[in-house]
Design an enzyme around this catalytic site. Structure first.
Site, mmCIF file in Angstrom:
data_model
loop_
_atom_site.group_PDB
_atom_site.id
_atom_site.type_symbol
_atom_site.label_atom_id
_atom_site.label_comp_id
_atom_site.label_asym_id
_atom_site.label_seq_id
_atom_site.Cartn_x
_atom_site.Cartn_y
_atom_site.Cartn_z
ATOM 1 N N GLN A 80 -3.827 -2.242 7.501
ATOM 2 C CA GLN A 80 -2.381 -2.028 7.459
ATOM 3 C C GLN A 80 -1.769 -2.155 8.840
ATOM 4 O OE1 GLN A 80 -1.341 -1.622 4.331
ATOM 5 N NE2 GLN A 80 0.682 -2.036 5.094
ATOM 6 N N GLU A 90 4.288 3.146 0.406
ATOM 7 C CA GLU A 90 4.210 1.836 -0.248
ATOM 8 C C GLU A 90 2.854 1.683 -0.949
ATOM 9 O OE1 GLU A 90 4.453 -2.887 1.065
ATOM 10 O OE2 GLU A 90 4.066 -1.332 2.557
ATOM 11 N N HIS A 91 1.788 1.951 -0.213
ATOM 12 C CA HIS A 91 0.429 1.899 -0.755
ATOM 13 C C HIS A 91 -0.216 3.277 -0.617
ATOM 14 C CE1 HIS A 91 1.241 -2.151 1.082
ATOM 15 N NE2 HIS A 91 0.881 -2.537 -0.133
#
Length: 445
Positions: free
Chosen positions: A260, A328-329
């Site tokens: 990420q 988001e994740h």
């Protein structure tokens, strides 16, 4: 580099800080710039597109160069490897299979007295897809945005993406677009591309909905044109939050955090665990994996500013912090992820178990990787078939059914001071009761 936090109050403060990282005075200045770009595209059309492409991308295009032609599309297949083409087709198959299960289906319900109620779903007339480009290449984003639009039945799908310094579009992007079913491709990017999709130019006809991720200028442009067109969401920097227990592998956790952080300097990677030793071992693993990382400088900056490792009292506290961030994740790297899932309320995509890294979802699991960021998962969802469909209510009444509700409608319309609403029912009922008597209009004539 990675901060270790053990106090709940400090963890809450830091999570709020990271969630608000795109809200700054600089954004206000950028919004003024974007507003000017949009106005110029609306007034000047293709001329503005060509000028901004030269200014921002350092590429000089002629008016006829905006559209990507058949020759360049055909040549793209010769410039991608067999393995990449095979991967694109596998991803397409799995993404399409997932979204076919999400199609919103029309329905009708037949009630007493001849009443019919229902909902009818239809696709938008045209969808515009923004794909980041230039020196970068994101064929996966093409698949993740185009395939839901195709499955929704959109008759015209337009893709825009900025050119590289040679004025070309990455062949992998072009192949992914063709494999997905995109109809038109234009080599423009930035806020000016959003303006072209919204207002139209001599070359590009306007669309109904715009979807796809972009930088801050693209995001602000989507924000400003919303209302004239529909949009999927306002994308911010990418983020992952991982909840892990003692069964997790720190090497895997470190790899997922780096996956990420390597996106850009604003990306965020957060690990939350009740296991203090796991937290320390993960930080050590991050340091080791960073030693020879090709994007080390950028990744270190991201982790230093927006990376956290938080030790909590238990998994319930970890889930509460996750809901505060609304990532988001979200990865649930715990012994029983389905049990912990019951405590999760806000997340764009949730990856369950030790064998499910976010990268699976980024490329070919099926659900779109275009997801709500910056806390918007509290109320928003990722791109799907429904992004490109809209719903119409269906209502049919018989004279008998209308008569049963006429008195109630009359009372409600009188309370709101809207007499013609009441008349629209009353005049019908009078005519139905005495079909041979003249209506008020006929009497006046």
């Amino acid at each position: 580099m990675l901060r270790l936090i053990t106090q709940l109050s400090e963890a809450q403060t830091e999570i709020k800080r990271i969630a608000a990282r795109t809200h700054s005075e600089q954004v206000q200045h950028q919004e003024a710039t974007v507003r000017e770009i949009l106005q110029n595209v609306r007034r000047q059309g293709d001329e503005a597109l060509l000028r901004y492409t030269l200014e921002f991308d350092q590429v000089r295009l002629a008016p006829g160069d905006l559209v990507v032609g058949a020759a360049e599309l055909d040549a793209a297949y010769q410039r991608v490897s067999t393995s990449l083409l095979k991967a694109i087709r596998l991803a397409k198959q799995r993404i399409e299979q997932f979204h076919r299960e999400r199609i919103c289906k029309s329905w009708v319900q037949f009630q007493d007295r001849g009443i019919v109620l229902g909902r009818r779903y239809t696709p938008v007339d045209a969808a515009g897809l923004y794909i980041p480009g230039g020196r970068a290449s994101y064929p996966s984003s093409v698949l993740m945005s185009a395939i839901p639009a195709v499955v929704a039945g959109v008759p015209r799908i337009v893709l825009v993406t900025p050119p590289n310094p040679e004025g070309k579009i990455n062949p992998a992007v072009l192949v992914a677009a063709q494999e997905s079913g995109v109809h038109e491709i234009y080599r423009i990017g930035g806020a000016q591309a959003i303006g072209a999709l919204t207002y139209g130019t001599r070359t590009i006809a306007p669309v109904s909905v715009i979807a796809g991720p972009g930088n801050i200028y693209v995001t602000l442009a989507k924000k400003l044109v919303y209302g004239e067109v529909g949009i999927d969401s306002l994308a911010g920097p990418s983020e992952v939050l991982i909840i892990a227990d003692s069964t997790a592998n720190p090497v895997f956790l470190a790899a997922d955090m780096l996956a990420q952080a390597e996106h850009d300097s604003l990306a965020s990677a957060i690990l939350i665990t009740p296991d203090g030793r796991l937290a320390e071992r993960t930080i050590e693993a991050v340091d080791r994996q960073l030693e020879n990382h090709p994007r080390r400088t950028l990744t270190e900056k991201s982790l230093a500013n927006y990376g956290l490792v938080i030790v909590t009292a238990d998994l319930a506290e970890a889930a509460a912090l996750s809901n505060l961030f609304a990532p988001e994740h979200l990865e649930l790297e715990v012994e029983d992820p389905w049990e912990l899932l019951e405590k999760v309320r806000h997340a764009g995509a949730i990856f369950l178990g030790h064998a499910t890294p976010e990268a699976v979802g980024d490329y070919l699991a099926g659900p779109s990787h275009i997801l709500p960021t910056s806390g918007t998962a509290r109320y928003a969802s990722g791109v799907g078939v429904e992004t490109f469909q809209k719903c119409s209510s269906l209502v049919q009444y018989t004279p008998q059914a209308l008569a049963e509700v006429g008195e109630a409608i009359d009372a409600l319309t009188a309370a709101e001071g809207l007499p013609s609403h009441g008349d629209s029912v009353r005049l019908r009922l009078q005519q139905y009761e005495n079909p041979h008597s003249p209506t008020q209009q006929q009497q006046e004539e």
